[in-house]
Design a protein around this motif. Structure first.
Motif, PDB file in Angstrom:
ATOM      1  N   LEU A 178      30.937  37.597  41.628  1.00 57.79           N
ATOM      2  CA  LEU A 178      31.673  36.977  42.593  1.00 57.79           C
ATOM      3  C   LEU A 178      32.171  37.726  43.413  1.00 57.79           C
ATOM      4  O   LEU A 178      32.320  39.003  43.578  1.00 57.79           O
ATOM      5  CB  LEU A 178      33.141  36.609  41.439  1.00 57.79           C
ATOM      6  N   SER A 179      32.495  37.010  44.382  1.00 59.54           N
ATOM      7  CA  SER A 179      33.266  37.467  45.839  1.00 59.54           C
ATOM      8  C   SER A 179      34.717  37.920  45.766  1.00 59.54           C
ATOM      9  O   SER A 179      35.123  37.514  44.666  1.00 59.54           O
ATOM     10  CB  SER A 179      33.086  36.727  46.905  1.00 59.54           C
ATOM     11  N   LEU A 180      35.186  38.777  46.249  1.00 58.13           N
ATOM     12  CA  LEU A 180      36.572  39.251  46.049  1.00 58.13           C
ATOM     13  C   LEU A 180      37.497  37.986  46.186  1.00 58.13           C
ATOM     14  O   LEU A 180      38.448  37.723  45.407  1.00 58.13           O
ATOM     15  CB  LEU A 180      36.860  40.097  47.292  1.00 58.13           C
ATOM     16  N   GLU A 220      40.962  34.038  43.131  1.00 54.67           N
ATOM     17  CA  GLU A 220      41.283  32.772  42.855  1.00 54.67           C
ATOM     18  C   GLU A 220      41.211  32.554  41.130  1.00 54.67           C
ATOM     19  O   GLU A 220      42.034  32.095  40.789  1.00 54.67           O
ATOM     20  CB  GLU A 220      40.224  31.727  43.460  1.00 54.67           C
ATOM     21  N   GLN A 221      40.258  33.201  40.657  1.00 54.60           N
ATOM     22  CA  GLN A 221      40.303  33.034  39.193  1.00 54.60           C
ATOM     23  C   GLN A 221      41.415  33.530  38.462  1.00 54.60           C
ATOM     24  O   GLN A 221      41.928  33.531  37.352  1.00 54.60           O
ATOM     25  CB  GLN A 221      38.923  33.781  38.730  1.00 54.60           C
ATOM     26  N   VAL A 280      35.659  37.811  35.895  1.00 51.63           N
ATOM     27  CA  VAL A 280      36.207  39.063  36.435  1.00 51.63           C
ATOM     28  C   VAL A 280      35.860  40.115  35.628  1.00 51.63           C
ATOM     29  O   VAL A 280      36.581  40.085  34.549  1.00 51.63           O
ATOM     30  CB  VAL A 280      37.435  38.742  37.133  1.00 51.63           C
ATOM     31  N   ILE A 281      35.004  41.221  35.749  1.00 50.43           N
ATOM     32  CA  ILE A 281      35.021  42.184  34.883  1.00 50.43           C
ATOM     33  C   ILE A 281      36.182  43.028  34.839  1.00 50.43           C
ATOM     34  O   ILE A 281      36.830  43.145  35.823  1.00 50.43           O
ATOM     35  CB  ILE A 281      33.840  43.129  35.223  1.00 50.43           C
ATOM     36  N   SER A 282      36.574  43.456  33.600  1.00 50.03           N
ATOM     37  CA  SER A 282      37.812  44.425  33.317  1.00 50.03           C
ATOM     38  C   SER A 282      38.031  45.525  34.231  1.00 50.03           C
ATOM     39  O   SER A 282      38.971  45.652  34.730  1.00 50.03           O
ATOM     40  CB  SER A 282      37.773  44.568  31.871  1.00 50.03           C
ATOM     41  N   GLN A 283      36.869  46.019  34.684  1.00 48.90           N
ATOM     42  CA  GLN A 283      36.843  47.311  35.555  1.00 48.90           C
ATOM     43  C   GLN A 283      37.737  46.761  36.968  1.00 48.90           C
ATOM     44  O   GLN A 283      38.093  47.383  38.000  1.00 48.90           O
ATOM     45  CB  GLN A 283      35.687  47.769  35.828  1.00 48.90           C
ATOM     46  N   SER A 284      37.302  45.672  37.308  1.00 48.53           N
ATOM     47  CA  SER A 284      37.806  44.964  38.743  1.00 48.53           C
ATOM     48  C   SER A 284      39.108  44.450  38.559  1.00 48.53           C
ATOM     49  O   SER A 284      39.680  44.136  39.814  1.00 48.53           O
ATOM     50  CB  SER A 284      36.858  43.910  39.237  1.00 48.53           C
ATOM     51  N   VAL A 285      39.844  43.997  37.441  1.00 46.60           N
ATOM     52  CA  VAL A 285      40.864  43.338  37.493  1.00 46.60           C
ATOM     53  C   VAL A 285      42.050  44.091  38.089  1.00 46.60           C
ATOM     54  O   VAL A 285      42.758  43.380  38.911  1.00 46.60           O
ATOM     55  CB  VAL A 285      41.236  43.172  35.948  1.00 46.60           C
ATOM     56  N   VAL A 337      43.996  42.413  41.068  1.00 46.28           N
ATOM     57  CA  VAL A 337      45.447  42.051  40.868  1.00 46.28           C
ATOM     58  C   VAL A 337      46.220  42.688  41.738  1.00 46.28           C
ATOM     59  O   VAL A 337      47.194  42.265  42.358  1.00 46.28           O
ATOM     60  CB  VAL A 337      45.980  42.422  39.545  1.00 46.28           C
ATOM     61  N   GLN A 338      46.146  44.054  42.164  1.00 46.35           N
ATOM     62  CA  GLN A 338      46.911  44.594  43.259  1.00 46.35           C
ATOM     63  C   GLN A 338      46.630  44.021  44.459  1.00 46.35           C
ATOM     64  O   GLN A 338      47.449  43.992  45.330  1.00 46.35           O
ATOM     65  CB  GLN A 338      46.244  46.192  43.363  1.00 46.35           C
ATOM     66  N   SER A 339      45.347  43.254  45.015  1.00 45.39           N
ATOM     67  CA  SER A 339      45.402  42.890  46.249  1.00 45.39           C
ATOM     68  C   SER A 339      46.328  41.488  46.190  1.00 45.39           C
ATOM     69  O   SER A 339      46.767  41.193  47.452  1.00 45.39           O
ATOM     70  CB  SER A 339      43.738  42.556  46.609  1.00 45.39           C
ATOM     71  N   LEU A 340      46.291  40.926  45.380  1.00 41.05           N
ATOM     72  CA  LEU A 340      47.356  39.819  44.995  1.00 41.05           C
ATOM     73  C   LEU A 340      48.566  40.099  45.299  1.00 41.05           C
ATOM     74  O   LEU A 340      49.602  39.392  45.967  1.00 41.05           O
ATOM     75  CB  LEU A 340      46.868  38.961  43.811  1.00 41.05           C
ATOM     76  N   VAL A 341      49.251  41.441  44.669  1.00 42.63           N
ATOM     77  CA  VAL A 341      50.668  41.760  44.732  1.00 42.63           C
ATOM     78  C   VAL A 341      50.466  42.139  46.272  1.00 42.63           C
ATOM     79  O   VAL A 341      51.727  41.824  46.789  1.00 42.63           O
ATOM     80  CB  VAL A 341      50.725  42.896  43.971  1.00 42.63           C
ATOM     81  N   ASP A 342      49.872  42.808  46.831  1.00 42.53           N
ATOM     82  CA  ASP A 342      49.764  42.991  48.368  1.00 42.53           C
ATOM     83  C   ASP A 342      50.132  41.785  49.336  1.00 42.53           C
ATOM     84  O   ASP A 342      50.770  41.890  50.339  1.00 42.53           O
ATOM     85  CB  ASP A 342      48.516  43.729  48.809  1.00 42.53           C
TER      86      ASP A 342
END
Length: 216
Positions: free
Chosen positions: A16-18, A23-24, A50-55, A59-64
């Protein structure tokens, strides 16, 4: 279940793209409207493709971007998001874009006024056309004079003086090297008296003959 299965099949075909990952992860918050620890999100992410290593990074990008909120309660950090968070973020973005648009319109009006101001006095009148023609004639005459001056550059007193100085420098340098050669000859003769004939032969080969002398 069908949607999750479709996402899992798609993620196996390609990552999946970033933006798709964001979105997911947002869907997890919107569907439950609950609070989560990061480790809980890392377990739920793979169900959304979304693989666990990317979560954590997602999530931080969504917080930002203020789409997900976080707060520390005790020793734990909780994450949550409501549809209203996205609405607020979109409203803030819309307000900023409107402000930028307003500033751009204002700047455009200022530029138009400046352009019109510069145009005043430069209308295509007969006087202006005549002045431009006269300017072109003067520039052409100036160019012709520069070309004529370049043709006489060799007779320029300053150029002649510079050439004279260069000749003096070259004359002094030549005599200095001549003196160095004589000094070297004397040293060779003193150091290797038994090789007199070989040395004279070598001198002749390099152009040092009996008429070799200082420049007058």
């Amino acid at each position: 279940m069908k949607l999750e299965s479709s996402i899992q099949i798609q993620s196996k075909k390609r990552g999946l793209s970033l933006e798709e990952k964001r979105e997911q992860m947002l869907q997890i918050f919107y569907e439950s409207q609950d609070f989560y620890l990061l480790k809980e999100l890392e377990k739920m992410g793979p169900k959304k493709g979304v693989i666990s290593q990317s979560v954590k990074d997602v999530v931080q990008s969504l917080v930002d971007d203020d789409l997900v909120l976080k707060d520390k309660i005790g020793t734990s950090v909780y994450f949550w998001s409501l549809p209203s968070c996205a609405g607020n973020q979109l409203r803030n973005t819309s307000n900023k874009l409107e402000s930028d648009l307003s500033n751009s319109k204002k700047h455009y009006i200022e530029l138009v006024e400046q352009r019109d101001s510069l145009k005043r006095g430069r209308e295509d009148t007969e006087e202006r056309e005549a002045a431009l023609e006269e300017l072109k004639a003067v520039e052409l005459h100036h160019k012709k004079l520069k070309e004529e001056l370049a043709a006489y550059a060799d007779s320029d007193p300053a150029a002649l003086e510079a050439m004279k100085d260069a000749i003096d420098v070259a004359h002094a340098a030549a005599n200095r090297w001549t003196d160095n050669i004589f000094t070297l000859q004397q040293w060779c003769s003193t150091t290797f008296p038994q090789a007199k004939e070989q040395l004279e032969h070598m001198y002749r080969e390099v152009g040092i003959t009996e008429d070799f002398e200082y420049l007058q």
